[in-house]
Design an enzyme around this catalytic site. Sequence first.
Site, mmCIF file in Angstrom:
data_model
loop_
_atom_site.group_PDB
_atom_site.id
_atom_site.type_symbol
_atom_site.label_atom_id
_atom_site.label_comp_id
_atom_site.label_asym_id
_atom_site.label_seq_id
_atom_site.Cartn_x
_atom_site.Cartn_y
_atom_site.Cartn_z
ATOM 1 N N THR A 127 -5.924 25.682 1.556
ATOM 2 C CA THR A 127 -6.567 24.764 2.488
ATOM 3 C C THR A 127 -6.480 23.348 1.927
ATOM 4 O O THR A 127 -6.079 23.145 0.781
ATOM 5 C CB THR A 127 -8.037 25.183 2.727
ATOM 6 O OG1 THR A 127 -8.623 24.331 3.716
ATOM 7 C CG2 THR A 127 -8.860 25.093 1.458
ATOM 8 N N CYS A 128 -6.846 22.366 2.750
ATOM 9 C CA CYS A 128 -6.834 20.957 2.311
ATOM 10 C C CYS A 128 -7.632 20.162 3.328
ATOM 11 O O CYS A 128 -8.625 20.662 3.860
ATOM 12 C CB CYS A 128 -5.398 20.442 2.172
ATOM 13 S SG CYS A 128 -4.458 20.453 3.720
ATOM 14 N N GLY A 129 -7.224 18.931 3.626
ATOM 15 C CA GLY A 129 -7.934 18.128 4.615
ATOM 16 C C GLY A 129 -7.594 18.517 6.043
ATOM 17 O O GLY A 129 -8.469 18.672 6.883
#
Length: 277
Positions: free
Chosen positions: A232-234
């Site tokens: 995951t990330c932004g």
Amino acid sequence: MDPIVSTDWLAARLKEPDLRIVAAPFFMPGDDRTPKGEFEKGHIPGSVLFDIEQISDHANPLPHMLSAPGAFAEAVGRLGISDGDRIVVYDHAGLLSAGRVWWNFRAMGHDEVYVLDGGLPRWIAERRPLASGPVTSVRQTFTPVFRPALVRDIQQVEKALETGVQVLDARARDRFQGLAPEPRPIPSGHMPGAFNTPHAELIENGALKSREALAALFRGEGVDVDKPIITTCGSGVSAAIIALALARLGKWDAPVYDGSWTEWASTPGAAIVTGPT
């Protein structure tokens, strides 16, 4: 097998008929540059432009969500990409959005897709040829075979966290800990139980680190790459860099949480934790 190819490898194959070179410039919110503008300023000869905002699910309010298979096939077919092509993706930052496009193609069932080591900056530094201006392509047929195992939604991530599945967050440490703001109007912080594996730490001189360095980095974070992992990330872009790094280690099945932190932090009731893990 390695998901990365070198500039030497690409330069020697530029004119091979089954090779498609895909430029994937991407810029964060607030940046005045555009993918089209940067592509037309300069690109590797033979490239086509893959704009991750344009080739996305426009019915979803979240940024650049994965297209439906039919829409994806139509879009990449217009770029001249067909089922039998080998694809090399690069971006203008060295390594940022190329991983996302690599993951897009893999999620649609296309395995012959690779990322250019060092991207356009390395190509330019080596004084290799450039083209400029717009590009037109002959439409081809691309047949998607969607792989749901490579994509996760918020409900699946919530369940994974509850059951101890490793969730690796590619955002910078200050954003992960809630010490710095997000580029979008949402709170910073992280999901309870998530690991922080900043994508910048997977990269050296604009290129993905060696297998040995990546393995050491994951070990140092307490990540067991032999157990299930969700990335995951932004907004689902740099999360794909973690998936790319895991593929370099032979772990090709790590899914990306497509909505990532933008969706999580915008969802009422979703738990947000601050501070270090």
